[in-house]
Each structure stands twice: as C-alpha cells, then as structure tokens.
Scaffold this motif. Structure first.
Motif, PDB file in Angstrom:
ATOM      1  N   SER A 160       0.822  -1.208   0.000  1.00  0.00           N
ATOM      2  CA  SER A 160       0.000   0.000   0.000  1.00  0.00           C
ATOM      3  C   SER A 160       0.856   1.258   0.000  1.00  0.00           C
ATOM      4  CB  SER A 160      -0.910   0.013   1.235  1.00  0.00           C
ATOM      5  OG  SER A 160      -0.146   0.233   2.401  1.00  0.00           O
ATOM      6  N   ARG A 161       0.244   2.358  -0.367  1.00  0.00           N
ATOM      7  CA  ARG A 161       0.926   3.649  -0.356  1.00  0.00           C
ATOM      8  C   ARG A 161       1.385   3.998   1.055  1.00  0.00           C
ATOM      9  NH1 ARG A 161      -0.854   8.416   1.076  1.00  0.00           N
ATOM     10  NH2 ARG A 161      -3.000   7.635   1.213  1.00  0.00           N
ATOM     11  N   ILE A 162       0.578   3.669   2.055  1.00  0.00           N
ATOM     12  CA  ILE A 162       0.938   3.958   3.444  1.00  0.00           C
ATOM     13  C   ILE A 162       2.183   3.168   3.844  1.00  0.00           C
ATOM     14  CG2 ILE A 162       0.190   3.710   5.843  1.00  0.00           C
ATOM     15  CD1 ILE A 162      -2.641   4.277   4.927  1.00  0.00           C
ATOM     16  N   SER A 163       2.236   1.892   3.421  1.00  0.00           N
ATOM     17  CA  SER A 163       3.401   1.070   3.747  1.00  0.00           C
ATOM     18  C   SER A 163       4.659   1.620   3.110  1.00  0.00           C
ATOM     19  CB  SER A 163       3.174  -0.373   3.291  1.00  0.00           C
ATOM     20  OG  SER A 163       2.152  -0.987   4.034  1.00  0.00           O
ATOM     21  N   LYS A 164       4.558   2.014   1.844  1.00  0.00           N
ATOM     22  CA  LYS A 164       5.736   2.550   1.161  1.00  0.00           C
ATOM     23  C   LYS A 164       6.242   3.807   1.851  1.00  0.00           C
ATOM     24  CE  LYS A 164       4.543   0.770  -3.427  1.00  0.00           C
ATOM     25  NZ  LYS A 164       4.148   1.129  -4.822  1.00  0.00           N
ATOM     26  N   LYS A 165       5.331   4.559   2.439  1.00  0.00           N
ATOM     27  CA  LYS A 165       5.701   5.812   3.088  1.00  0.00           C
ATOM     28  C   LYS A 165       6.279   5.593   4.472  1.00  0.00           C
ATOM     29  CE  LYS A 165       3.726  10.251   4.595  1.00  0.00           C
ATOM     30  NZ  LYS A 165       2.482  11.069   4.655  1.00  0.00           N
ATOM     31  N   ASN A 166       5.787   4.583   5.202  1.00  0.00           N
ATOM     32  CA  ASN A 166       6.123   4.442   6.610  1.00  0.00           C
ATOM     33  C   ASN A 166       7.050   3.282   6.950  1.00  0.00           C
ATOM     34  OD1 ASN A 166       4.274   6.454   8.241  1.00  0.00           O
ATOM     35  ND2 ASN A 166       2.999   5.596   6.622  1.00  0.00           N
ATOM     36  N   VAL A 167       7.198   2.315   6.063  1.00  0.00           N
ATOM     37  CA  VAL A 167       7.971   1.111   6.379  1.00  0.00           C
ATOM     38  C   VAL A 167       9.291   1.118   5.618  1.00  0.00           C
ATOM     39  CG1 VAL A 167       7.977  -1.409   6.390  1.00  0.00           C
ATOM     40  CG2 VAL A 167       5.840  -0.171   6.768  1.00  0.00           C
ATOM     41  N   CYS A 168      10.376   0.826   6.329  1.00  0.00           N
ATOM     42  CA  CYS A 168      11.687   0.658   5.699  1.00  0.00           C
ATOM     43  C   CYS A 168      11.890  -0.824   5.400  1.00  0.00           C
ATOM     44  CB  CYS A 168      12.800   1.133   6.629  1.00  0.00           C
ATOM     45  SG  CYS A 168      12.764   2.888   7.026  1.00  0.00           S
ATOM     46  N   PHE A 169      12.202  -1.149   4.164  1.00  0.00           N
ATOM     47  CA  PHE A 169      12.548  -2.513   3.773  1.00  0.00           C
ATOM     48  C   PHE A 169      14.064  -2.542   3.596  1.00  0.00           C
ATOM     49  CE2 PHE A 169       8.196  -1.845   2.557  1.00  0.00           C
ATOM     50  CZ  PHE A 169       7.560  -3.048   2.819  1.00  0.00           C
ATOM     51  N   VAL A 170      14.768  -3.149   4.543  1.00  0.00           N
ATOM     52  CA  VAL A 170      16.229  -3.069   4.573  1.00  0.00           C
ATOM     53  C   VAL A 170      16.838  -4.456   4.382  1.00  0.00           C
ATOM     54  CG1 VAL A 170      18.248  -2.388   5.904  1.00  0.00           C
ATOM     55  CG2 VAL A 170      16.125  -1.068   6.098  1.00  0.00           C
ATOM     56  N   MET A 171      17.734  -4.558   3.408  1.00  0.00           N
ATOM     57  CA  MET A 171      18.443  -5.807   3.130  1.00  0.00           C
ATOM     58  C   MET A 171      19.935  -5.582   3.374  1.00  0.00           C
ATOM     59  SD  MET A 171      18.364  -9.001   2.084  1.00  0.00           S
ATOM     60  CE  MET A 171      16.736  -9.161   1.326  1.00  0.00           C
ATOM     61  N   PHE A 172      20.483  -6.263   4.390  1.00  0.00           N
ATOM     62  CA  PHE A 172      21.911  -6.185   4.657  1.00  0.00           C
ATOM     63  C   PHE A 172      22.648  -7.221   3.811  1.00  0.00           C
ATOM     64  CE2 PHE A 172      19.939  -4.484   8.472  1.00  0.00           C
ATOM     65  CZ  PHE A 172      20.740  -3.383   8.782  1.00  0.00           C
ATOM     66  N   VAL A 173      23.699  -6.791   3.138  1.00  0.00           N
ATOM     67  CA  VAL A 173      24.497  -7.700   2.303  1.00  0.00           C
ATOM     68  C   VAL A 173      25.975  -7.396   2.540  1.00  0.00           C
ATOM     69  CG1 VAL A 173      22.697  -7.789   0.520  1.00  0.00           C
ATOM     70  CG2 VAL A 173      24.586  -6.162   0.290  1.00  0.00           C
ATOM     71  N   ASP A 174      26.830  -8.364   2.182  1.00  0.00           N
ATOM     72  CA  ASP A 174      28.260  -8.108   2.190  1.00  0.00           C
ATOM     73  C   ASP A 174      28.711  -7.762   0.778  1.00  0.00           C
ATOM     74  OD1 ASP A 174      27.896 -10.579   1.063  1.00  0.00           O
ATOM     75  OD2 ASP A 174      29.446 -11.589   2.216  1.00  0.00           O
ATOM     76  N   GLU A 175      29.977  -7.431   0.631  1.00  0.00           N
ATOM     77  CA  GLU A 175      30.482  -6.992  -0.666  1.00  0.00           C
ATOM     78  C   GLU A 175      30.437  -8.107  -1.700  1.00  0.00           C
ATOM     79  OE1 GLU A 175      33.721  -3.652  -0.072  1.00  0.00           O
ATOM     80  OE2 GLU A 175      34.071  -5.285   1.355  1.00  0.00           O
ATOM     81  N   ALA A 176      30.649  -9.354  -1.274  1.00  0.00           N
ATOM     82  CA  ALA A 176      30.594 -10.482  -2.210  1.00  0.00           C
ATOM     83  C   ALA A 176      29.195 -10.649  -2.782  1.00  0.00           C
ATOM     84  CB  ALA A 176      31.043 -11.765  -1.506  1.00  0.00           C
ATOM     85  N   THR A 177      28.179 -10.507  -1.930  1.00  0.00           N
ATOM     86  CA  THR A 177      26.793 -10.625  -2.388  1.00  0.00           C
ATOM     87  C   THR A 177      26.429  -9.474  -3.310  1.00  0.00           C
ATOM     88  OG1 THR A 177      26.168 -11.753  -0.333  1.00  0.00           O
ATOM     89  CG2 THR A 177      24.388 -10.785  -1.643  1.00  0.00           C
ATOM     90  N   LEU A 178      26.877  -8.270  -2.974  1.00  0.00           N
ATOM     91  CA  LEU A 178      26.591  -7.117  -3.828  1.00  0.00           C
ATOM     92  C   LEU A 178      27.178  -7.320  -5.220  1.00  0.00           C
ATOM     93  CD1 LEU A 178      25.516  -4.224  -4.152  1.00  0.00           C
ATOM     94  CD2 LEU A 178      27.737  -3.402  -3.337  1.00  0.00           C
ATOM     95  N   MET A 186       2.721  -7.072   1.960  1.00  0.00           N
ATOM     96  CA  MET A 186       3.773  -6.540   2.810  1.00  0.00           C
ATOM     97  C   MET A 186       3.319  -5.330   3.613  1.00  0.00           C
ATOM     98  SD  MET A 186       6.339  -8.504   2.440  1.00  0.00           S
ATOM     99  CE  MET A 186       7.784  -7.600   2.981  1.00  0.00           C
ATOM    100  N   GLN A 187       2.005  -5.093   3.668  1.00  0.00           N
ATOM    101  CA  GLN A 187       1.531  -3.939   4.431  1.00  0.00           C
ATOM    102  C   GLN A 187       1.118  -4.333   5.843  1.00  0.00           C
ATOM    103  OE1 GLN A 187      -1.752  -2.265   2.350  1.00  0.00           O
ATOM    104  NE2 GLN A 187      -2.720  -4.205   1.948  1.00  0.00           N
ATOM    105  N   PHE A 188       1.539  -5.539   6.305  1.00  0.00           N
ATOM    106  CA  PHE A 188       1.155  -6.007   7.633  1.00  0.00           C
ATOM    107  C   PHE A 188       1.597  -5.114   8.779  1.00  0.00           C
ATOM    108  CE2 PHE A 188       5.458  -7.318   8.240  1.00  0.00           C
ATOM    109  CZ  PHE A 188       5.873  -7.866   7.056  1.00  0.00           C
ATOM    110  N   PRO A 189       2.709  -4.348   8.729  1.00  0.00           N
ATOM    111  CA  PRO A 189       3.048  -3.567   9.917  1.00  0.00           C
ATOM    112  C   PRO A 189       2.036  -2.489  10.242  1.00  0.00           C
ATOM    113  CG  PRO A 189       4.946  -3.812   8.491  1.00  0.00           C
ATOM    114  CD  PRO A 189       3.751  -4.212   7.702  1.00  0.00           C
ATOM    115  N   ILE A 190       1.252  -2.071   9.252  1.00  0.00           N
ATOM    116  CA  ILE A 190       0.350  -0.950   9.496  1.00  0.00           C
ATOM    117  C   ILE A 190      -1.108  -1.371   9.358  1.00  0.00           C
ATOM    118  CG2 ILE A 190      -0.305   1.351   8.689  1.00  0.00           C
ATOM    119  CD1 ILE A 190       2.532   1.794   7.881  1.00  0.00           C
ATOM    120  N   THR A 191      -1.405  -2.239   8.399  1.00  0.00           N
ATOM    121  CA  THR A 191      -2.791  -2.630   8.203  1.00  0.00           C
ATOM    122  C   THR A 191      -3.147  -3.813   9.086  1.00  0.00           C
ATOM    123  OG1 THR A 191      -2.080  -3.951   6.312  1.00  0.00           O
ATOM    124  CG2 THR A 191      -2.864  -1.758   5.857  1.00  0.00           C
ATOM    125  N   MET A 192      -4.346  -4.336   8.939  1.00  0.00           N
ATOM    126  CA  MET A 192      -4.865  -5.283   9.916  1.00  0.00           C
ATOM    127  C   MET A 192      -4.719  -6.741   9.507  1.00  0.00           C
ATOM    128  SD  MET A 192      -8.278  -3.445  11.331  1.00  0.00           S
ATOM    129  CE  MET A 192      -9.023  -3.234   9.726  1.00  0.00           C
TER     130      MET A 192
END
Length: 237
Positions: free
Chosen positions: A116-134, A203-209
C-alpha cells in the motif's frame, strides 16, 4: 479503536503499574586491561560467563549487546556501515529486515502492487548484504540505484564482518535490530524476513490489519503491536 496512518504519532506510556522500569544502557566501549598485552577489541566485547548470567537479573545495569568498541586509537570492531546507510536506518521507525551474506540466498523483491501507499511511506525494507553478495547482485542485473534501492529493498552493504561464520553474522541484524534501528523505540517495530519471503503477498502487515506470511494468514487485529507479535509468532512456527 482507530488505526493511525503513520507510526510517528505513537507514544510510549511513561508509567505503567504492570511493569517496572530499569536503566539498561549498552556497553559502548571497553578499556584494555593493563596486564593483558595481547588484548584486542571485538564486536561482542569480553563479557565473562558470570557477567552474562548477571545480565539477566532485573535491575539497573549496563549490558552487552554487540557493537562494543575499543579505546580511542584501536581499530574498528567491525560490522561497518557507510554513514549514509547508518543515517537511513537510524531514521526508520518501522522496518522489515533481512540479509544475505556470502551470496547464500537470492534477493526476493516484495510484489509492488500488493504494497500500500501507506506502507511505502512508513515502512523501511532493509536488506543487509556483504560486498561479495553485492557483486553477484550487480552481475545478475540487480544493481542498486543511485539511492541504494533494488525495488523496495534498501541495500545496506556491511564491511569488515566480525565473524568468519556467516551464519553468525546473519544473526546480527536479526537479533540486534534494536541496536541498528534506534528510532523504533516504542517497541522494536521490526520484523525479520527469512527465505520464505518469496511467498509474502501482502507486505503492508506492519500498518494494516491483515497479512500473509509464509502462506499463513494473520487474523484481523485492532492493534499495530499485536499485528507485529502475531507476525513474529507465525513466521517462527
């Protein structure tokens, strides 16, 4: 009960008769013992088993939770992030977190039309990688854009990994997310996305129901905190 459109208005109660409050600052640095010339600073510090047992007691105390630095002038204890990436994750109030180290998995991008638009605005989707994966991601055509994103994922490159066992490194963003996402202070508003993430269709579970995680539908709830807790229970079952 009304659900807010943004998490920034959530306020932690200052007092509660059901819980006691303790001062639990983290160990930020350690001093080198005078009688140990071979001492080296390390990410997890030098906590003894006795001190570790005492850390579980409900009292005011300083506790070890990784990211322990050495005295001034000593080398980094590793798990280093670029300043721009560190600034970004410090600003996140709600985060969906995952990682790939050693190119051990494929990067799965959440389905954009289900976010949702609300999720895109309020939720950070963060993927940690190392240099080999990048390097592999770039070769596969998934090179981060100028802002460091691949789809919804903010790619955060970790340098100087603190452990040779990459499975241990993967536990850092998983178990120590509260040390990384310091703005998620009401409760740790972060969820861990494992390799089952390819089956996440909402993926809007952190904010929606309601949401679906690993094929399991979360029951409707009127509480954001309950949604997060149910998500974590479902993801681990």
């Amino acid at each position: 009960m009304k659900i807010l459109n943004a998490s920034s208005l959530l306020v932690e109660p200052l007092e509660s008769r059901k819980f006691s409050r303790f001062s639990l600052p983290y160990t930020e640095t350690e001093d080198q013992p005078i009688d140990d010339a071979n001492w080296q600073p390390r990410f997890s510090g030098h906590q003894s088993l006795e001190k570790r047992e005492e850390s579980f007691l409900a009292r005011n105390q300083k506790i070890n939770r990784g990211f322990v630095g050495g005295p001034e002038g000593t080398p980094s204890t590793e798990f280093d992030l670029e300043e721009d990436d560190a600034k970004y994750i410090r600003s996140c109030h709600i985060a969906v977190v995952s990682c790939i180290f050693g190119n051990s998995d494929r990067l799965r991008i959440p389905v954009g039309k289900m976010v949702s638009r609300i999720s895109k605005k309020n939720v950070c989707f963060v993927m940690f990688v190392d240099e080999a994966t990048l390097k592999i991601l770039t070769a596969e055509g998934k090179m981060p854009d100028s802002m460091g994103f691949v789809g919804l994922w903010k790619i955060v490159v970790v340098k100087n990994l603190p452990f040779s066992d990459l499975r241990r490194v993967g536990k850092i963003p998983k178990l120590l997310s509260h040390r990384l996402f310091i703005s998620a202070s009401f409760i740790p508003y972060s969820s861990w996305s494992t390799s089952c993430g390819e089956r996440v269709t909402n993926m809007q579970f952190p904010i929606t129901m309601t949401g679906i995680v690993c094929g399991k539908k979360l029951p409707k709830t009127r509480s954001l905190a309950s949604t997060i807790i149910l998500l974590l229970i479902q993801a681990r079952s």
